[in-house]
Design a protein around this motif. Structure first.
Motif, short mmCIF file in Angstrom:
data_model
loop_
_atom_site.label_atom_id
_atom_site.label_comp_id
_atom_site.label_asym_id
_atom_site.label_seq_id
_atom_site.Cartn_x
_atom_site.Cartn_y
_atom_site.Cartn_z
N ASP A 237 -106.82 68.40 -72.55
CA ASP A 237 -105.46 68.50 -72.00
C ASP A 237 -105.45 68.50 -70.47
N GLY A 238 -106.62 68.34 -69.85
CA GLY A 238 -106.69 68.20 -68.40
C GLY A 238 -106.80 69.49 -67.62
N ARG A 256 -105.61 79.34 -66.55
CA ARG A 256 -105.91 77.91 -66.47
C ARG A 256 -105.37 77.33 -65.18
N VAL A 257 -105.96 76.17 -64.82
CA VAL A 257 -105.59 75.50 -63.58
C VAL A 257 -106.00 74.03 -63.71
N LYS A 258 -105.27 73.14 -63.06
CA LYS A 258 -105.70 71.75 -62.98
C LYS A 258 -106.92 71.67 -62.06
N PRO A 259 -107.88 70.82 -62.38
CA PRO A 259 -109.10 70.76 -61.56
C PRO A 259 -108.84 70.54 -60.07
N LYS A 260 -107.86 69.72 -59.73
CA LYS A 260 -107.59 69.45 -58.31
C LYS A 260 -107.07 70.66 -57.57
N ASP A 261 -106.59 71.69 -58.32
CA ASP A 261 -105.98 72.86 -57.70
C ASP A 261 -106.86 74.11 -57.78
#
Length: 394
Positions: A237-238, A256-261
């Motif tokens: 789910d990214g 959770r967190v988006k990888p870019k953030d």
């Protein structure tokens, strides 16, 4: 040389409450059981049975440097291992020689995903006169004199130039309790291609350690699920999911967190039982009776296997099955008993290593330690090291 058990073994015995709630296991029939067998993995256990240089540690986490962290994915990978309290020295005639040292963390690199004795190399720093010392030492603005690191889980972030991130628990020695206390949570960043001794590392104080009125604290970094397409996990789910623990009940929380953030801490969200909240103190308990090192791994059938040592320091390696990275999770399923060890030996902090696992299996490690470390070390120096079992799904 100083130790009790490491923080990762006993953190969470300091009780507090995030929310007034009791964990209730899901009654979903799909989460009640699995068909499996478990056997000891003598080859992986033997990989860490050494007598010179690095000869024992706990806190083992495995980080695939290509970012592919799924079952059966690591045939040609290099795996970055991080350890906490480590024994450095030499063992002769089953006795550690004088001069054995215990730095608070070390690392290793394994080429491929087979337990070949000569394919793993260990590293630690040294003082000017050659005495072993830790690889990572706290240097953040919040660091105080005498602080040191024990290490949590980590991952390689393909969306931030291949940077490797590792959690560091900032620890200090104290005169009460177990003789140590966590005082902060740090994210260590290693640029792609960074080589030991990591002169180009960055360290960031995080908000993922927190204290509550009335006493107690919680912390994140006990396990990481890289749920991205480039990790090659099913149903990606990214997001990067990071697990933490709080309380005497070994209660599990998840962020959770988006990888870019990842470095934008205000972008992290905490599962509150219904949705994703900005308030860390509203994090829900998604499981209990876990351990301060653990793992959550996506399975090919769409379920998620949470692997842990029951109650942190216990005689059982266990699993819960979940329907998503954040649950709901079902009841405890016993996998393996460590009763073969004597009463003076403790086992703790079981977790899976998916990238080192073969298809249809999960390679699982657990740590082994002494109740009377210094006296027992002289009698049995090979005890203080990881052991491995293999979970095979039918």
């Amino acid at each position: 040389m100083k130790t009790s058990f490491t923080l990762t073994a006993v953190l969470g015995l300091f009780a507090f409450t995030l929310q007034a709630q009791d964990f209730k296991a899901s009654t979903d029939p799909k989460l009640q059981s699995a068909n499996f067998t478990v056997e000891e993995d003598a080859d992986w256990t033997a990989l860490f049975n050494r007598t010179k240089g690095w000869f024992g540690a706990d806190g083992i986490f495995s980080i695939p440097l290509d970012g592919v962290d799924s079952i059966g994915a690591g045939r040609n990978q290099t795996t970055f291992f991080v350890f906490s309290d480590t024994l450095i020295g030499e063992v002769v005639d089953d006795k550690p020689l004088p001069g054995t040292k215990m730095p608070h963390n070390t690392i290793g690199y394994l080429t491929g995903n087979k337990p070949v004795f000569d394919d793993i190399k260990f590293y630690w720093n040294k003082t000017a006169d050659g005495v072993a010392k830790s690889v990572f030492e706290p240097k953040t603005p919040n660091t105080q004199k005498g602080d040191y690191f024990w290490l949590g889980d980590g991952f390689v972030n393909k969306e931030l130039n291949g940077t490797t991130y590792v959690f560091g628990y900032r620890i200090k020695n104290v005169s009460n309790g177990f003789g140590f206390a966590e005082v902060g949570n740090v994210l260590i960043a290693l640029p792609k291609g960074s080589k030991f001794p990591f002169a180009d590392q960055r360290q960031m104080d995080t908000p993922f350690y927190f204290e509550l009125p009335g006493g107690g604290y919680g912390s994140f970094g006990a396990g990481i699920l890289n749920n991205t397409k480039w990790a090659k996990v099913p149903n990606a789910d990214g997001y990067i999911y990071v697990y933490g623990l709080h309380g005497a009940g070994k209660n599990v929380m998840v962020a959770r967190v988006k990888p870019k953030d990842v470095e934008k801490f205000t972008q992290w969200r905490y599962f509150d039982g219904k949705g994703w909240n900005t308030d860390i103190k509203k994090a829900a308990t998604i499981a209990d009776r876990a351990s301060n090192e653990m793992s959550v791994t996506p399975l090919p059938d769409g379920r998620y296997a949470m692997i842990f040592q029951i109650d942190g320091i216990g005689k059982k390696v266990c699993m819960r099955l979940g329907s998503s990275p954040y649950g709901p999770f079902g009841p405890i399923i016993d996998l393996y008993s460590t009763d073969k060890f004597t009463e003076k030996v403790v086992t703790y902090n079981a977790k899976a290593h998916p990238n080192l696992s073969q298809p249809g299996e999960l390679l699982i490690s657990y740590n082994v330690n002494f109740t009377d470390f210094f006296n027992q070390l002289n009698a049995s120096p090979d005890i203080y090291r990881p052991r491995f079992i293999k979970l095979k799904f039918k």
